[in-house]
Design an enzyme around this catalytic site. Structure first.
Site, PDB file in Angstrom:
ATOM      1  N   HIS A   1      39.889  43.117  31.670  1.00 63.23           N
ATOM      2  CA  HIS A   1      40.842  42.108  32.164  1.00 63.23           C
ATOM      3  C   HIS A   1      41.263  41.164  31.039  1.00 63.23           C
ATOM      4  O   HIS A   1      42.439  40.828  30.898  1.00 63.23           O
ATOM      5  CB  HIS A   1      40.196  41.253  33.270  1.00 63.23           C
ATOM      6  CG  HIS A   1      39.898  41.975  34.531  1.00 63.23           C
ATOM      7  ND1 HIS A   1      38.691  41.844  35.194  1.00 63.23           N
ATOM      8  CD2 HIS A   1      40.631  42.827  35.283  1.00 63.23           C
ATOM      9  CE1 HIS A   1      38.712  42.581  36.289  1.00 63.23           C
ATOM     10  NE2 HIS A   1      39.870  43.195  36.367  1.00 63.23           N
TER      11      HIS A   1
ATOM     12  N   LYS B   1      36.263  41.596  52.526  1.00 60.78           N
ATOM     13  CA  LYS B   1      35.067  41.989  51.771  1.00 60.78           C
ATOM     14  C   LYS B   1      34.286  40.760  51.315  1.00 60.78           C
ATOM     15  O   LYS B   1      34.871  39.766  50.896  1.00 60.78           O
ATOM     16  CB  LYS B   1      35.470  42.775  50.514  1.00 60.78           C
ATOM     17  CG  LYS B   1      36.108  44.104  50.781  1.00 60.78           C
ATOM     18  CD  LYS B   1      36.017  44.954  49.519  1.00 60.78           C
ATOM     19  CE  LYS B   1      37.346  45.632  49.220  1.00 60.78           C
ATOM     20  NZ  LYS B   1      37.421  46.203  47.880  1.00 60.78           N
TER      21      LYS B   1
ATOM     22  N   ARG C   1      44.311  52.020  33.947  1.00 62.78           N
ATOM     23  CA  ARG C   1      43.351  52.864  33.250  1.00 62.78           C
ATOM     24  C   ARG C   1      43.715  54.328  33.555  1.00 62.78           C
ATOM     25  O   ARG C   1      44.649  54.862  33.009  1.00 62.78           O
ATOM     26  CB  ARG C   1      41.935  52.525  33.716  1.00 62.78           C
ATOM     27  CG  ARG C   1      41.500  51.145  33.225  1.00 62.78           C
ATOM     28  CD  ARG C   1      40.330  50.618  34.019  1.00 62.78           C
ATOM     29  NE  ARG C   1      40.661  50.640  35.452  1.00 62.78           N
ATOM     30  CZ  ARG C   1      39.885  50.224  36.426  1.00 62.78           C
ATOM     31  NH1 ARG C   1      38.684  49.776  36.140  1.00 62.78           N
ATOM     32  NH2 ARG C   1      40.271  50.266  37.690  1.00 62.78           N
TER      33      ARG C   1
ATOM     34  N   SER D   1      35.393  46.169  37.690  1.00 62.61           N
ATOM     35  CA  SER D   1      34.553  45.152  38.321  1.00 62.61           C
ATOM     36  C   SER D   1      33.533  45.793  39.250  1.00 62.61           C
ATOM     37  O   SER D   1      32.394  45.324  39.351  1.00 62.61           O
ATOM     38  CB  SER D   1      35.429  44.172  39.102  1.00 62.61           C
ATOM     39  OG  SER D   1      36.209  43.398  38.216  1.00 62.61           O
TER      40      SER D   1
END
Lengths: 167, 167, 167, 167, 167, 167
Positions: free
Chosen positions: F17, F41, F90, F129
């Site tokens: 990040h 979440k 990515r 993460s």
């Protein structure tokens, strides 16, 4: 020679897993299969049941040992002296999931643990534990998807009839 | 123990290939690298040059032998007594190309030859022989992408200067 | 009812194609198979040979007709009164290629031609005409990959022996 | 502020390219479009024709300049003082092709050139120069796929009628 | 002629689903749409509400019937006499999810049920029920994403204003 | 000039990040980073903790401001006057997730908000993460994956030792 570990959740073990197990055992001369349960998910089978089923269906193969894993896979591997993790690949989405994991495992490992991928045979390319669980919960036949011992165990738990196409 | 073959076109060998070679040699105790040229394409280097460069950069590694392949990879492997093919994987598109090939090689093989895939290290994940050839043709620096011996050989052929960012 | 066309290069027709053909014929009650050769590529078989082989292997199936296509697939389809194109899908890369083509065909069609995709059976998921051509050129057995008539035709052209694993 | 370059082959420029060009020009305040022809391929249009068409269709946009590129894109960018390359993305296969290229360009660049990707609007997601070339060669209408000036230029070269669905 | 079933969760039905429904109904002359709710997830709408909305927006199309499904899709299909399942495809990740499911459905089916895939139109390629649910929960306009009846129903439930860009 | 917003959950911020943040700030001259927590979440860190860590590790970069977002990203962007969203990519699966989201954000935005994608550097391509959270929960070293301040904060919460390979 490299010592190989096949980690997975095996909830339940499928014919696809078994094929990877026997081929990896032939390649490396020995294979440890270790059940790592995701603590955030309630599985179909308890981790100890998965280990027991793996031991039952692999009882005839002296190259393979089965264990209940715990904690991070890479720490278990280091502690037990393994050099290489084995993983099966079906569709490219499997690889998208596994590639970062393999690089991360190597990064956090003190010993530079490797991951090797074996391509799943075409005939098992559509078989996953999650689709099998879905069939089992609806009492459908699992013939041709899992070893007979696994089908029996799931049927006792979930009901359903053994004959394919007639359930 | 399994005998491993790493087939490829290696036009030219890159740092990514070298990484796969050394890791596979460590896993299997030995590795044969074999150059198979695509007869339909004119490469940058002649197949014999590719073999010579591989031998030069791998001269210090006694676990590795280099050969010029010929014909179908699977027939070469059977004839020479190999059990398993090694291939490196970068992005998922590599796997989309390699998966059918691995299943086909197993299908046509009399001995059920296996393929194992090693994930390329992150730092080489963008390096391919085709991008290197494109740089070489334009005389750009190849530092950090190929072994120094390969960079020298390509520079003699195509010109360009050795310093990165200054070519 | 919808009239269905299965366009392709069929160089050569494989067992995977045959499976798609028979399943699509069952779904639509009838199927036209049309050979469209890429004018930029020299194929293994001439387009007329491909048509002849398709007719031979499909002679027993009265629901299927075989033709030599020409020009744009979508124009051929409009001219001959077809409503839907049929395509088989193996790995996701097939779909990445086919999706824009399907949208483009619909865009340029005066009649809004549809494309439907059938998933290839697992056992043929690794079989492609290009891998088959590569085997044929090296004289390898094609048993289990193409119909016997196709294997005979290719063997006459390229040599090789009929037994798998023994060529 | 960052100076942006949009390199491509533009054989021919499509409505999808134009959309990326106008959006990138708005983002960066200015955009250079540069035609890089692949020396190994015979295109549909000569590089100078592509530049002329781009200039014609972009004549009203003072933020955009058009040039004929040459050599490596990254060297052209450094020489002309650009900091960032712009590329449009349609399906994931575009990204699989572009990602290694972006990392390689950054690696070989003395100035650490960046690449930014813009997602193609849904309505142009299936439009590619190669599908357009295929239509043009068969004299099909290109309405809605390329700017009118491009359609006229291709029709003069390849014939065909201007009305969609009636060609 | 083949009898076609379009199973899904339709929470809620989107313009993308409607497009697939009308095109599949045209292809097969008739279509059954069946709502299968995932018992593990709390949806936005109750299954009966989803059925009611589908019936409302499809009231004008006599080729389409709507039902509440239950249990395994493949068992429902066999019981009700369907031969083929219809599924829409957007990006390749859809196909990665659907391909194993299609092979599994065929495997467990006594009648060899088929799956056919229709490519989603470009303009709906980014529309999914999950993104629509996210917008609805934040009271954003759903104009152009779902039929007006669905937007009204969600607005009554979640609030928000009907005008796009002004909510 | 375009005003850029980098929205994300940042639970926790990783070195990947940070690299995107610094490169985007250089491209646009300024960058707002905004933490949007998924209300469904339970994260590892509370949203306010994530903001505090981002502010700590970015304290030296005057081009970057950090904020706690709320509601729909696109509404926050409009309200705060941003023209473009920044996202890192990515593997291709990232793009499969991000592409529909980018098109949807543009669709629901009154101002036609853009999304630009920056390719993640190779060395961070495997860092996410979620993998970091998994390591943190097991007390493994996070060296090389997150900034030291983040590693300290997670260690206080979860325990574990700071040395890689020795935890």
């Amino acid at each position: 020679m490299a010592r190989a570990l096949y980690p997975g959740s095996f909830d339940p073990v499928t014919n696809g897993h078994l094929d990877i197990i026997r081929r990896a055992a032939a390649l490396f001369g020995h294979l440890r299969v270790a059940v790592f349960a995701n603590p955030d998910k309630t599985g179909l089978l308890a981790p100890a049941e998965r280990v027991a089923l793996l031991r039952e269906v692999l009882a005839d193969d002296r190259r393979v040992t089965v264990d209940l894993g715990e904690g991070l896979v890479v720490r278990y591997a280091e502690r037990e002296g393994f050099d290489v993790l084995v993983r099966g690949l079906r569709l490219p989405s499997d690889y998208e999931f596994e590639y970062p994991l393999a690089l991360m495992n190597r990064h956090v490992s003190a010993t530079g643990i490797e991951t090797v991928f074996l391509p799943t045979r075409a005939e098992w390319s559509f078989v996953s534990s999650s689709l099998v669980r879905d069939l089992a919960r609806h009492g459908a036949s699992l013939a041709g998807l899992v070893p007979p011992a696994v089908e029996r165990a799931l049927r006792e738990k979930w009901g359903g009839t053994p004959r394919r196409g007639a359930d």
